[in-house]
Design a protein around this motif. Structure first.
Motif, PDB file in Angstrom:
ATOM      1  N   ARG A 134       0.859  -1.168   0.000  1.00  0.00           N
ATOM      2  CA  ARG A 134       0.000   0.000   0.000  1.00  0.00           C
ATOM      3  C   ARG A 134       0.904   1.229   0.000  1.00  0.00           C
ATOM      4  NH1 ARG A 134      -4.472  -0.152   4.572  1.00  0.00           N
ATOM      5  NH2 ARG A 134      -4.893  -2.068   3.392  1.00  0.00           N
ATOM      6  N   ILE A 135       0.739   2.124  -0.978  1.00  0.00           N
ATOM      7  CA  ILE A 135       1.664   3.244  -1.112  1.00  0.00           C
ATOM      8  C   ILE A 135       0.913   4.570  -1.189  1.00  0.00           C
ATOM      9  CG2 ILE A 135       3.268   1.715  -2.338  1.00  0.00           C
ATOM     10  CD1 ILE A 135       2.714   3.278  -4.866  1.00  0.00           C
ATOM     11  N   VAL A 136       1.606   5.636  -0.782  1.00  0.00           N
ATOM     12  CA  VAL A 136       1.069   6.993  -0.827  1.00  0.00           C
ATOM     13  C   VAL A 136       1.968   7.831  -1.728  1.00  0.00           C
ATOM     14  CG1 VAL A 136       0.586   9.098   0.498  1.00  0.00           C
ATOM     15  CG2 VAL A 136       0.049   6.848   1.475  1.00  0.00           C
ATOM     16  N   ARG A 137       1.319   8.533  -2.669  1.00  0.00           N
ATOM     17  CA  ARG A 137       2.069   9.407  -3.571  1.00  0.00           C
ATOM     18  C   ARG A 137       1.345  10.744  -3.723  1.00  0.00           C
ATOM     19  NH1 ARG A 137       3.179   6.446  -9.098  1.00  0.00           N
ATOM     20  NH2 ARG A 137       1.042   5.689  -8.873  1.00  0.00           N
ATOM     21  N   PRO A 138       2.075  11.809  -4.086  1.00  0.00           N
ATOM     22  CA  PRO A 138       1.416  13.090  -4.328  1.00  0.00           C
ATOM     23  C   PRO A 138       0.479  12.989  -5.538  1.00  0.00           C
ATOM     24  CG  PRO A 138       3.797  13.363  -4.081  1.00  0.00           C
ATOM     25  CD  PRO A 138       3.537  11.897  -4.216  1.00  0.00           C
ATOM     26  N   THR A 167       8.135  11.098  -0.630  1.00  0.00           N
ATOM     27  CA  THR A 167       8.299  12.444  -0.083  1.00  0.00           C
ATOM     28  C   THR A 167       9.279  13.213  -0.953  1.00  0.00           C
ATOM     29  OG1 THR A 167      10.119  11.740   1.357  1.00  0.00           O
ATOM     30  CG2 THR A 167       7.894  11.644   2.270  1.00  0.00           C
ATOM     31  N   GLY A 168       9.054  14.512  -1.034  1.00  0.00           N
ATOM     32  CA  GLY A 168       9.936  15.342  -1.844  1.00  0.00           C
ATOM     33  C   GLY A 168       9.135  16.243  -2.744  1.00  0.00           C
ATOM     34  N   ASP A 169       9.673  16.534  -3.910  1.00  0.00           N
ATOM     35  CA  ASP A 169       9.031  17.422  -4.876  1.00  0.00           C
ATOM     36  C   ASP A 169       7.671  16.868  -5.259  1.00  0.00           C
ATOM     37  OD1 ASP A 169       8.312  19.039  -7.043  1.00  0.00           O
ATOM     38  OD2 ASP A 169      10.396  19.287  -7.659  1.00  0.00           O
ATOM     39  N   THR A 170       6.628  17.675  -5.135  1.00  0.00           N
ATOM     40  CA  THR A 170       5.275  17.210  -5.451  1.00  0.00           C
ATOM     41  C   THR A 170       4.917  17.405  -6.911  1.00  0.00           C
ATOM     42  OG1 THR A 170       4.348  19.357  -4.801  1.00  0.00           O
ATOM     43  CG2 THR A 170       4.455  17.639  -3.115  1.00  0.00           C
ATOM     44  N   ASP A 171       5.801  17.978  -7.711  1.00  0.00           N
ATOM     45  CA  ASP A 171       5.553  18.076  -9.149  1.00  0.00           C
ATOM     46  C   ASP A 171       5.436  16.674  -9.727  1.00  0.00           C
ATOM     47  OD1 ASP A 171       5.579  19.805 -11.670  1.00  0.00           O
ATOM     48  OD2 ASP A 171       7.160  18.342 -12.109  1.00  0.00           O
ATOM     49  N   GLU A 172       4.708  16.556 -10.856  1.00  0.00           N
ATOM     50  CA  GLU A 172       4.444  15.247 -11.459  1.00  0.00           C
ATOM     51  C   GLU A 172       5.705  14.414 -11.608  1.00  0.00           C
ATOM     52  OE1 GLU A 172       2.920  11.935 -13.410  1.00  0.00           O
ATOM     53  OE2 GLU A 172       1.921  13.479 -12.228  1.00  0.00           O
ATOM     54  N   ASP A 173       6.804  15.041 -11.986  1.00  0.00           N
ATOM     55  CA  ASP A 173       8.039  14.280 -12.165  1.00  0.00           C
ATOM     56  C   ASP A 173       9.168  14.831 -11.306  1.00  0.00           C
ATOM     57  OD1 ASP A 173       7.440  12.243 -14.314  1.00  0.00           O
ATOM     58  OD2 ASP A 173       6.710  14.076 -15.252  1.00  0.00           O
ATOM     59  N   GLY A 174       8.803  15.443 -10.202  1.00  0.00           N
ATOM     60  CA  GLY A 174       9.821  15.961  -9.309  1.00  0.00           C
ATOM     61  C   GLY A 174      10.557  14.843  -8.581  1.00  0.00           C
TER      62      GLY A 174
END
Length: 373
Positions: free
Chosen positions: A106-110, A133-140
């Motif tokens: 089970r994973i969490v992503r922006p 965790t980190g940059d919330t941009d689509e490809d950050g």
């Protein structure tokens, strides 16, 4: 050319063909684009290297002449929805995040488009196995945090009977875009009922799941991606799926150049999937900009469609555009070929903890698809 992807230089990630899905170089992300040569690298004097890089950076915008003939009929808007499957479901979303199930994890992503509140209580989200965790941009870029226990980089998954590896990449992608199941199921049905072996071209093919689905259904597949790491990952997936003898050509190349060569060769394909990045680089530093290069890419794809072709599919991720823009481009591209252009969005429906409780639909990408009838 997007997959597209959609997306980078460390691990294979989001969608590709010129490299990565975005300027973070990716359709696609951890796709591992080939970076342009740095000044003075590999024995080249700095001045020469700089000149070569400037040539690679040059973007030549091509304006195409209007094709003759009537535009195809249209179906808009079309919403292609994906729910749960044997290895995936969207459990919940909200407050700029999404909670997903990929196999055992089970994973969490922006997720910027999850504008609404979460449906499930916070303690459910806190039980995730992996959190990006980190940059919330689509490809950050960012990193994965494993609250419960350390996990390996890869783990086995399966969709539509095809086995492949999920992977925790530095660009938040995990090696598959499950919303594409809507296109893959359509493609599989077309191959199943064709009554003859179909030839499929998968541009910006990323980790090869679509290529393996097509091959498993009996198609002859050409898979093109500019990232060597993505191609290597796709070959791993081929072995995992026990499709080593399947007729798949794995080609590491610049997608535009490959398609233009196929036009000169007179090659023909029955189904073309293209999932281009909004920005990327090819194998020799070629620059790809979606809005500058997409019209020519689609035009060249039309040229290599077989007389009895079954479809041309375009998917785009992380762009500030309407699906109507791609819809009208596809209709202009396919003037004189008849058929229908259907365009809209790919969405994933929340399925809850039990996988059987429909919730809200999360939009993931835009698409346009030409079919002969």
């Amino acid at each position: 050319m997007k997959d597209k992807d959609r997306r980078k230089a460390q691990k294979p990630a989001g969608k590709s063909g010129f490299g990565e899905k975005t300027a973070a170089a990716k359709r696609p992300s951890a796709r591992g684009p080939v970076q342009p040569r740095r000044q003075g690298e590999a024995g080249h004097p700095p001045a020469r290297a700089e000149q070569a890089e400037k040539r690679a950076e040059t973007v030549e915008k091509v304006f195409l002449a209007l094709r003759e003939g009537a535009r195809p009929a249209e179906r808009v808007p079309v919403i292609l929805e994906t729910g749960g499957s044997e290895s995936f479901r969207l459990i919940d979303s909200g407050n700029g995040e999404k909670l997903e199930q990929y196999g055992p994890y089970r994973i969490v992503r922006p997720e910027a488009q999850a504008l609404w509140p979460k449906s499930l209580p916070e303690h459910v989200w806190q039980k995730a196995d992996a959190i990006f965790t980190g940059d919330t941009d689509e490809d950050g870029m960012g990193r994965w945090r494993f609250p419960r226990e350390a996990l390996g980089e890869t783990w086995p998954l399966s969709l539509l009977g095809v086995d492949f590896l999920g992977r925790f990449t530095a660009f938040r992608h995990v090696g598959v875009f499950p919303e594409q199941l809507a296109h893959w199921r359509w493609m599989k049905d077309e191959i199943d009922r064709a009554g003859r072996p179909l030839k499929v071209l998968n541009l910006f093919g990323y980790t090869g799941v679509a290529s393996l689905v097509a091959a498993a259904a009996g198609a002859e597949v050409t898979h093109v991606d500019a990232s060597k790491k993505a191609i290597g990952w796709a070959r791993e997936n081929q072995a995992l799926s026990r499709l080593d003898r399947a007729p798949i050509r794995w080609i590491c190349d610049d997608a535009m150049k490959f398609v233009q060569r196929e036009v000169r060769r007179g090659s023909r394909y029955d189904i073309i999937l293209t999932d281009p990045p909004k920005f990327g680089r090819g194998t020799n530093g070629e620059v790809w900009h979606l809005f500058e290069h997409l019209p020519l890419m689609l035009d060249q794809c039309r040229e290599i469609l077989a007389p009895r072709a079954r479809g041309l599919v375009l998917t785009a991720y992380s762009i500030r555009a309407s699906f109507y823009s791609m819809h009208e481009l596809m209709r202009e591209t396919m003037r004189g070929r008849g058929g229908v252009v259907e365009s809209g969005e790919l969405v994933i429906r929340e399925a809850g903890l039990d996988g059987e409780t429909p919730g809200r639909a999360l939009s993931t990408s835009l698409f346009s698809r030409w079919v002969p009838e």
